[in-house]
Design a protein around this motif. Structure first.
Motif, PDB file in Angstrom:
ATOM      1  N   CYS A   8     -30.718  37.089  12.014  1.00  0.00           N
ATOM      2  CA  CYS A   8     -31.245  37.128  13.379  1.00  0.00           C
ATOM      3  C   CYS A   8     -30.128  37.508  14.298  1.00  0.00           C
ATOM      4  O   CYS A   8     -30.016  38.638  14.702  1.00  0.00           O
ATOM      5  N   GLY A   9     -29.215  36.605  14.553  1.00  0.00           N
ATOM      6  CA  GLY A   9     -28.081  36.965  15.382  1.00  0.00           C
ATOM      7  C   GLY A   9     -28.516  37.333  16.781  1.00  0.00           C
ATOM      8  O   GLY A   9     -29.665  37.204  17.143  1.00  0.00           O
ATOM      9  N   HIS A 187     -36.434  28.704  15.332  1.00  0.00           N
ATOM     10  CA  HIS A 187     -35.046  29.105  15.099  1.00  0.00           C
ATOM     11  C   HIS A 187     -34.571  30.057  16.215  1.00  0.00           C
ATOM     12  O   HIS A 187     -33.519  29.842  16.821  1.00  0.00           O
ATOM     13  N   GLU A 188     -35.351  31.099  16.469  1.00  0.00           N
ATOM     14  CA  GLU A 188     -34.939  32.076  17.476  1.00  0.00           C
ATOM     15  C   GLU A 188     -34.953  31.482  18.881  1.00  0.00           C
ATOM     16  O   GLU A 188     -34.093  31.792  19.699  1.00  0.00           O
ATOM     17  N   HIS A 191     -31.821  29.635  19.674  1.00  0.00           N
ATOM     18  CA  HIS A 191     -30.782  30.544  20.199  1.00  0.00           C
ATOM     19  C   HIS A 191     -31.065  30.910  21.658  1.00  0.00           C
ATOM     20  O   HIS A 191     -30.188  30.872  22.508  1.00  0.00           O
ATOM     21  N   TYR A 218     -27.154  29.579   5.226  1.00  0.00           N
ATOM     22  CA  TYR A 218     -27.234  30.422   6.423  1.00  0.00           C
ATOM     23  C   TYR A 218     -26.486  29.784   7.588  1.00  0.00           C
ATOM     24  O   TYR A 218     -25.868  30.467   8.399  1.00  0.00           O
ATOM     25  N   GLU A 225     -25.592  30.134  14.052  1.00  0.00           N
ATOM     26  CA  GLU A 225     -26.610  29.904  13.013  1.00  0.00           C
ATOM     27  C   GLU A 225     -26.603  28.444  12.581  1.00  0.00           C
ATOM     28  O   GLU A 225     -27.655  27.872  12.286  1.00  0.00           O
ATOM     29  N   ALA A 228     -28.742  26.676  15.165  1.00  0.00           N
ATOM     30  CA  ALA A 228     -30.189  26.892  15.045  1.00  0.00           C
ATOM     31  C   ALA A 228     -30.746  26.282  13.758  1.00  0.00           C
ATOM     32  O   ALA A 228     -31.852  25.713  13.751  1.00  0.00           O
TER      33      ALA A 228
HETATM   34 ZN   LIG Z   1     -30.304  32.683  13.961  1.00  0.00          ZN
END
Ligand SMILES: [Zn+2]
Length: 269
Positions: A8-9, A187-188, A191, A218, A225, A228
């Motif tokens: 994702c980042g 998760h996203e 962030h 991860y 990460e 998250a």
């Molecule tokens: Zn992520």
């Protein structure tokens, strides 16, 4: 390095309020530096939260705060797309406003490539209830989500300072099929909504040093990460501990106890 199962980042190119943000980070495939503070004898417990476990952290039977979806306009919108960074940032999109019973509103910008307002509305409706299962705290800080058409193999990503996240409809369909879209959104949204506020805090940094281990491989890729990934495990342990088998729950509590305590101060709603 371990290649993450989903990258994702942060957005490689994203802008807010008209100006381009500098590149902060590539996605997780781009060769991140391993997280620093915690050499440990204890390896991570799982590969990744979303696709590396069978836990149903959040389920489609959970209550949702969703109230109503309103069409705003077909108009140019910032639509970052990691499939090709040379694509124009501004693209036409069907923009909707999703309203929630806690008084929050999240904009949903659906790529005009969906072809019609009804088609775009149908697409937006795949996310409205799911956004309503996030903690209220997240919706208070999440400004909007961007939906691109297609991209079955393209994973979602988030921009922490712009407070938005980007999804690909083809990938979302896959995640719905494996009951993972709620977890992907969580998760996203971690962030996008709260990372900027909490990541610099001493309480977070102290917690991860004291834990001395990571919950997933991860999480090991970098601190963002870790944040998250740990957030989803901690949130589930705090709100729905019964969703983990007892033995797994005990393993997680032994692995990241200080991070779990940290997130108890975050998820207070
Ligand atoms: Zn992520």
């Amino acid at each position: 390095m371990i290649r993450p199962l989903f990258a994702c980042g942060l957005a490689i190119v994203a802008s807010v309020a008209g100006g381009l943000l500098p590149v902060r980070n590539g996605d997780a495939d781009a060769g991140r530096v391993a997280a620093t503070p915690t050499p440990s004898d204890r390896p991570p417990l799982y590969r990744s939260s979303v696709v590396g476990t069978d836990f149903d952290f959040i389920t489609d039977r959970d209550p949702s705060a969703f109230d109503a979806l309103r069409f705003v306009a077909l108009k140019p919108f910032e639509m970052p797309d990691k499939r090709a960074n040379d694509r124009p940032l501004m693209k036409d999109a069907y923009v909707f406003a999703a309203r929630y019973r806690d008084g929050t509103t999240v904009a949903i910008a659906v790529d005009a490539a969906f072809g019609s307002r009804p088609a775009a509305e149908q697409e937006a409706s795949r996310y409205t209830l799911r956004l309503g299962r996030l903690p209220s705290l997240y919706r208070r800080h999440l400004r909007h989500i961007v939906i691109h058409e297609g991209g079955a193999d393209t994973t979602a990503f988030a921009e922490d300072r712009g407070h938005f996240l980007v999804l690909y409809s083809g990938n979302a369909t896959r995640r719905i099929g494996t009951h993972d879209l709620e977890e992907t959104l969580f998760h996203e949204a971690t962030h996008a909504a709260i990372q900027q506020q909490y990541l610099p805090r001493a309480a977070w940094k102290t917690a991860r040093t004291r834990d001395g281990a990571f919950v997933t491989h991860y999480a090991e890729t970098d601190e963002q990460e870790d944040f998250a990934e740990s957030a989803l495990f901690a949130y589930t342990l705090i709100k729905h501990p019964e969703r983990f088998p007892v033995a797994e729950r005990e393993r997680i509590e032994r692995q990241i106890p200080h991070r779990i305590d940290f997130f108890r101060t975050v998820y207070v709603d």
